[in-house]
Design a protein around this motif. Structure first.
Motif, PDB file in Angstrom:
ATOM      1  N   GLY A 190       0.916  -1.383  -0.378  1.00  0.00           N
ATOM      2  CA  GLY A 190      -0.066  -0.038  -0.099  1.00  0.00           C
ATOM      3  C   GLY A 190       0.747   1.133  -0.025  1.00  0.00           C
ATOM      4  N   ARG A 191       2.059   1.180   0.032  1.00  0.00           N
ATOM      5  CA  ARG A 191       3.033   2.470   0.216  1.00  0.00           C
ATOM      6  C   ARG A 191       3.350   2.921  -1.418  1.00  0.00           C
ATOM      7  NH1 ARG A 191       7.137   1.094   4.940  1.00  0.00           N
ATOM      8  NH2 ARG A 191       5.894   0.481   6.634  1.00  0.00           N
ATOM      9  N   VAL A 192       3.786   4.001  -1.431  1.00  0.00           N
ATOM     10  CA  VAL A 192       4.128   4.440  -2.815  1.00  0.00           C
ATOM     11  C   VAL A 192       5.627   3.921  -3.130  1.00  0.00           C
ATOM     12  CG1 VAL A 192       4.735   6.630  -3.889  1.00  0.00           C
ATOM     13  CG2 VAL A 192       2.764   6.565  -2.488  1.00  0.00           C
ATOM     14  N   MET A 193       5.857   3.410  -4.200  1.00  0.00           N
ATOM     15  CA  MET A 193       7.229   3.099  -4.583  1.00  0.00           C
ATOM     16  C   MET A 193       7.836   4.280  -5.443  1.00  0.00           C
ATOM     17  SD  MET A 193       6.327  -0.703  -6.170  1.00  0.00           S
ATOM     18  CE  MET A 193       8.103  -1.005  -6.326  1.00  0.00           C
ATOM     19  N   ALA A 194       6.972   4.873  -6.392  1.00  0.00           N
ATOM     20  CA  ALA A 194       7.674   5.848  -6.995  1.00  0.00           C
ATOM     21  C   ALA A 194       6.531   6.952  -7.444  1.00  0.00           C
ATOM     22  CB  ALA A 194       8.425   5.391  -8.368  1.00  0.00           C
ATOM     23  N   VAL A 195       6.988   8.326  -7.740  1.00  0.00           N
ATOM     24  CA  VAL A 195       6.101   9.037  -8.464  1.00  0.00           C
ATOM     25  C   VAL A 195       6.776   9.922  -9.470  1.00  0.00           C
ATOM     26  CG1 VAL A 195       4.988   9.269  -6.197  1.00  0.00           C
ATOM     27  CG2 VAL A 195       6.925  10.941  -6.734  1.00  0.00           C
ATOM     28  N   ASN A 196       6.056  10.622 -10.322  1.00  0.00           N
ATOM     29  CA  ASN A 196       6.687  11.530 -11.332  1.00  0.00           C
ATOM     30  C   ASN A 196       6.582  12.959 -10.679  1.00  0.00           C
ATOM     31  OD1 ASN A 196       4.065  12.171 -12.064  1.00  0.00           O
ATOM     32  ND2 ASN A 196       4.073  10.932 -13.761  1.00  0.00           N
ATOM     33  N   SER A 197       7.271  13.889 -11.562  1.00  0.00           N
ATOM     34  CA  SER A 197       7.225  15.055 -11.087  1.00  0.00           C
ATOM     35  C   SER A 197       6.047  15.869 -11.078  1.00  0.00           C
ATOM     36  CB  SER A 197       8.348  15.918 -11.642  1.00  0.00           C
ATOM     37  OG  SER A 197       8.192  15.874 -13.379  1.00  0.00           O
ATOM     38  N   LEU A 198       5.181  15.267 -12.009  1.00  0.00           N
ATOM     39  CA  LEU A 198       3.747  15.895 -12.344  1.00  0.00           C
ATOM     40  C   LEU A 198       3.000  15.689 -10.978  1.00  0.00           C
ATOM     41  CD1 LEU A 198       2.894  14.882 -16.098  1.00  0.00           C
ATOM     42  CD2 LEU A 198       3.611  17.350 -14.818  1.00  0.00           C
ATOM     43  N   PHE A 199       3.037  14.489 -10.268  1.00  0.00           N
ATOM     44  CA  PHE A 199       2.487  14.165  -9.060  1.00  0.00           C
ATOM     45  C   PHE A 199       2.671  15.104  -7.937  1.00  0.00           C
ATOM     46  CE2 PHE A 199       1.545  11.514  -5.438  1.00  0.00           C
ATOM     47  CZ  PHE A 199      -0.058  10.859  -5.777  1.00  0.00           C
ATOM     48  N   ASP A 231       3.936  17.844  -8.180  1.00  0.00           N
ATOM     49  CA  ASP A 231       3.315  19.296  -8.206  1.00  0.00           C
ATOM     50  C   ASP A 231       1.888  19.238  -7.565  1.00  0.00           C
ATOM     51  OD1 ASP A 231       5.673  19.999  -9.646  1.00  0.00           O
ATOM     52  OD2 ASP A 231       4.779  19.771 -11.725  1.00  0.00           O
ATOM     53  N   LEU A 232       1.468  18.246  -7.227  1.00  0.00           N
ATOM     54  CA  LEU A 232       0.097  18.351  -6.707  1.00  0.00           C
ATOM     55  C   LEU A 232       0.052  18.048  -4.951  1.00  0.00           C
ATOM     56  CD1 LEU A 232      -1.657  16.048  -9.347  1.00  0.00           C
ATOM     57  CD2 LEU A 232      -2.089  18.679  -9.134  1.00  0.00           C
ATOM     58  N   ARG A 233       1.239  18.412  -4.481  1.00  0.00           N
ATOM     59  CA  ARG A 233       1.509  18.121  -3.237  1.00  0.00           C
ATOM     60  C   ARG A 233       0.400  18.856  -2.218  1.00  0.00           C
ATOM     61  NH1 ARG A 233       7.919  18.776  -2.478  1.00  0.00           N
ATOM     62  NH2 ARG A 233       7.240  20.211  -3.920  1.00  0.00           N
ATOM     63  N   GLY A 234      -0.187  20.011  -2.630  1.00  0.00           N
ATOM     64  CA  GLY A 234      -0.928  20.772  -1.975  1.00  0.00           C
ATOM     65  C   GLY A 234      -2.477  19.840  -1.902  1.00  0.00           C
ATOM     66  N   ARG A 235      -2.834  19.128  -2.776  1.00  0.00           N
ATOM     67  CA  ARG A 235      -3.983  18.088  -3.086  1.00  0.00           C
ATOM     68  C   ARG A 235      -3.716  16.799  -2.449  1.00  0.00           C
ATOM     69  NH1 ARG A 235      -6.873  20.477  -7.072  1.00  0.00           N
ATOM     70  NH2 ARG A 235      -8.594  19.641  -6.084  1.00  0.00           N
ATOM     71  N   LEU A 236      -2.772  16.207  -3.034  1.00  0.00           N
ATOM     72  CA  LEU A 236      -2.374  14.838  -2.613  1.00  0.00           C
ATOM     73  C   LEU A 236      -1.277  14.895  -1.449  1.00  0.00           C
ATOM     74  CD1 LEU A 236      -2.530  13.347  -6.116  1.00  0.00           C
ATOM     75  CD2 LEU A 236      -4.261  13.354  -4.591  1.00  0.00           C
ATOM     76  N   VAL A 237      -1.258  14.748  -0.398  1.00  0.00           N
ATOM     77  CA  VAL A 237      -0.371  14.660   0.792  1.00  0.00           C
ATOM     78  C   VAL A 237       0.311  13.189   1.230  1.00  0.00           C
ATOM     79  CG1 VAL A 237      -1.574  16.776   1.443  1.00  0.00           C
ATOM     80  CG2 VAL A 237      -2.423  14.504   2.380  1.00  0.00           C
ATOM     81  N   VAL A 262      -5.101  12.218   0.537  1.00  0.00           N
ATOM     82  CA  VAL A 262      -5.832  13.359  -0.334  1.00  0.00           C
ATOM     83  C   VAL A 262      -6.400  14.133   0.770  1.00  0.00           C
ATOM     84  CG1 VAL A 262      -7.730  13.830  -1.785  1.00  0.00           C
ATOM     85  CG2 VAL A 262      -6.398  11.531  -1.834  1.00  0.00           C
ATOM     86  N   SER A 263      -6.284  15.493   0.566  1.00  0.00           N
ATOM     87  CA  SER A 263      -6.967  16.580   1.425  1.00  0.00           C
ATOM     88  C   SER A 263      -8.317  16.681   1.583  1.00  0.00           C
ATOM     89  CB  SER A 263      -6.229  17.874   0.707  1.00  0.00           C
ATOM     90  OG  SER A 263      -6.771  18.180  -0.559  1.00  0.00           O
ATOM     91  N   TYR A 264      -8.760  16.116   0.402  1.00  0.00           N
ATOM     92  CA  TYR A 264     -10.478  16.097   0.492  1.00  0.00           C
ATOM     93  C   TYR A 264     -10.899  14.655   1.029  1.00  0.00           C
ATOM     94  CZ  TYR A 264     -15.053  16.075  -1.053  1.00  0.00           C
ATOM     95  OH  TYR A 264     -16.578  16.095  -1.439  1.00  0.00           O
ATOM     96  N   SER A 307     -10.845  23.286  -5.921  1.00  0.00           N
ATOM     97  CA  SER A 307     -10.501  24.210  -4.838  1.00  0.00           C
ATOM     98  C   SER A 307      -9.435  25.319  -4.967  1.00  0.00           C
ATOM     99  CB  SER A 307      -9.608  23.380  -3.508  1.00  0.00           C
ATOM    100  OG  SER A 307      -8.504  23.090  -4.095  1.00  0.00           O
ATOM    101  N   GLU A 308      -9.112  26.153  -3.950  1.00  0.00           N
ATOM    102  CA  GLU A 308      -8.360  27.380  -4.340  1.00  0.00           C
ATOM    103  C   GLU A 308      -7.020  26.806  -4.718  1.00  0.00           C
ATOM    104  OE1 GLU A 308      -8.168  29.559  -0.571  1.00  0.00           O
ATOM    105  OE2 GLU A 308     -10.242  30.122  -0.659  1.00  0.00           O
ATOM    106  N   GLU A 309      -6.459  25.486  -4.491  1.00  0.00           N
ATOM    107  CA  GLU A 309      -5.390  25.136  -5.013  1.00  0.00           C
ATOM    108  C   GLU A 309      -5.123  24.625  -6.226  1.00  0.00           C
ATOM    109  OE1 GLU A 309      -5.102  22.476  -1.574  1.00  0.00           O
ATOM    110  OE2 GLU A 309      -3.750  23.590  -0.360  1.00  0.00           O
TER     111      GLU A 309
END
Length: 362
Positions: free
Chosen positions: A191-200, A202-208, A217-219, A249-251
């Motif tokens: 269930g853990r993250v193994m790898a992400v790309n830079s586009l992902f 960039d969404l750190r405010g929404r996906l935490v 997810v912030s929501y 959202s505002e983000e």
């Protein structure tokens, strides 16, 4: 090339081509005159591979929870010996006569003697390499251990190669999705993250980032649904098509999260990735066409018509009349739409479609 040289080649070939693991294990069993051989993860009961002869045994071993009674690996690991250990070296004759695992499980299959070795694994804790022998063959002769020990080294090296390849494949998958313009994260079998790309990223405010390396997810409603789907996929290896909406959202714009299962090649017990979390931003003013939305939410053509009717202010009655369907049929399709879009009410569905500015009317 001798049989022993060929076996070493088969072991390393299996590290690169997982479908060859059964052949390598078969060679190990053949060299030792044994019933069969297997490679089993101590951490994950779905991670195992064996010769065809032992597959029914391993399946019963896993399904029946017999691994909880099998102390061979723990005893072998405690010896800190980097090779095979025979069970008559791990247990006294009295223990073998009364041990539940031997008496009630192995002997039921005509087995009763074995050689085991614990191979350290970065991802699985340890992989247990076992060579299973028939009860009638009698205790393992020490000379057989000396014959097999060199191949334990080859198996340990092959395990490390396979694990490294699995990690690199996960990173490659995330990079490919970046080229396609999609934020993505590769989810492992824990269930853990193994790898992400830079586009992902960039969404750190929404996906935490959450504890233990999981995606949050912030929501909150979306976070709960994502947790459920990841847990389901990890425990059952079965993915249920579902799109997880995250409202604007505002983000940033509204997002749709999709878990895409990763199908392992037969025999690949080291490829840890179970899914790729793909994120599709729904940009206002530049909405995807209806066929794309149908793909995002797995809507059937008729479900798309129903969703379009609801988004346009229609009622169940008017939509039923327009398309010549009964109200119960439309209600059933609306329930399916709710399930696929992660919404629970018509107002939520209308809001989701309005934010994406997509016209589904057909």
């Amino acid at each position: 090339m001798s049989e022993r040289e060929r076996l070493a080649d088969e072991i390393y070939a299996a590290a690169w081509l997982p479908s060859l693991w059964p052949e390598a294990l078969k060679g190990l069993a053949r060299l030792s005159g044994s019933f069969g051989a297997a490679l089993v993860s101590r951490k994950n009961s779905t991670r195992w591979i064996g010769t065809p002869s032992v597959e029914p045994v391993i399946k019963a071993y896993m399904d029946g929870g017999w691994w909880t009674c099998d102390t061979r690996a723990a005893r072998a690991a405690a010896l800190l010996y980097p090779g095979f250990v025979a069970d008559n070296e791990l247990y006294s004759p009295e223990e073998l006569e009364h041990d539940t695992f031997y008496v009630d499980f192995l002997r039921k299959f005509g087995l009763g003697w074995s050689l085991v070795s614990a191979i350290p694994s970065r991802d699985q804790g340890a992989m247990i390499l076992s060579v299973e022998r028939l009860l009638e063959a009698g205790p393992v002769d020490p000379s057989l251990v000396r014959v097999l020990d060199p191949y334990r080294f080859h198996f340990a090296q092959a395990v490390q190669i396979s694990e490294r390849l699995g990690t690199e494949q996960a990173q490659t998958a995330s990079r490919i999705l970046k080229v396609l313009g999609l934020p993505a994260a590769v989810i492992g079998d824990d269930g853990r993250v193994m790898a992400v790309n830079s586009l992902f990223e960039d969404l750190r405010g929404r996906l935490v980032a959450r504890a233990f390396g999981r995606v949050g997810v912030s929501y909150r409603p979306a976070a709960k649904l994502l947790d459920q789907e990841v847990s389901r996929l990890v425990s059952t290896a079965v993915a249920v098509p579902v799109a997880i909406p995250v409202p604007v959202s505002e983000e940033g714009p509204a997002l749709v999260l999709r878990l895409v299962p990763v199908r392992r090649e037969a025999g690949d017990i080291f490829a840890r990735a179970v899914a790729i979390l793909v994120v599709t931003p729904l940009e206002c003013g530049a909405p995807p066409p209806a066929p794309i939305l149908q793909g995002l939410f797995d809507l059937s053509p008729m479900e798309a018509k129903v969703a379009g009717g609801i988004a346009s202010g229609g009622t169940i009655e008017t939509i039923a009349r327009t398309h010549g369907k009964s109200r119960e049929t439309i209600r059933s399709q609306l329930r399916s739409i709710f399930s696929k879009t992660g919404t629970t009410r018509q107002a939520e569905l209308v809001g989701l479609l309005a934010r994406a500015q997509i016209n589904l009317t057909v």
